[in-house]
Design a protein around this motif. Sequence first.
Motif: not given
Length: 141
Positions: A34-53
């Motif tokens: 749950i903490m990992l999913v929340t961190a991904v939701a709050l800080f997506p830039g830390l987990f993905a380099q490219a913008a989605p679109n």
Amino acid sequence: MRREPAAGRRATLWSDAWDDLRRRPMFWCSVVLIMLVTAVALFPGLFAQAAPNNDCLLADSNGGPAPGHPLGFTKQGCDIYSRIVHGTGTSLSVGVIATALMAVLGIVFGALAGFYGGGSTRCCPGSATSSSRSPTSWRRS
């Protein structure tokens, strides 16, 4: 194996529940997830380099996994992993809002049914029972 409370401390339902939960490995695995999913939701830039679109190239259309793009590309050439990571916040917020709304509605209707009684108590339990039935039991009734 139940532990007795420390001297001078009374055992409560909450302390008993916490004592039981903190000994279960599955509880701690769930907390970390749950903490990992929340961190991904709050800080997506830390987990993905490219913008989605923004980095969609038709040259990458339906491409498979590539360095920096572990899940490949869509028909429009957008990075699938980046879109999943950036969509996590929306999914999490929808789940939290829906859960909070249903909790508020349940508390309000439950309080009204308990306070006023009468017709509301005949109506409310029936609706709860019918909504919890599975589709296989619908065919039998």
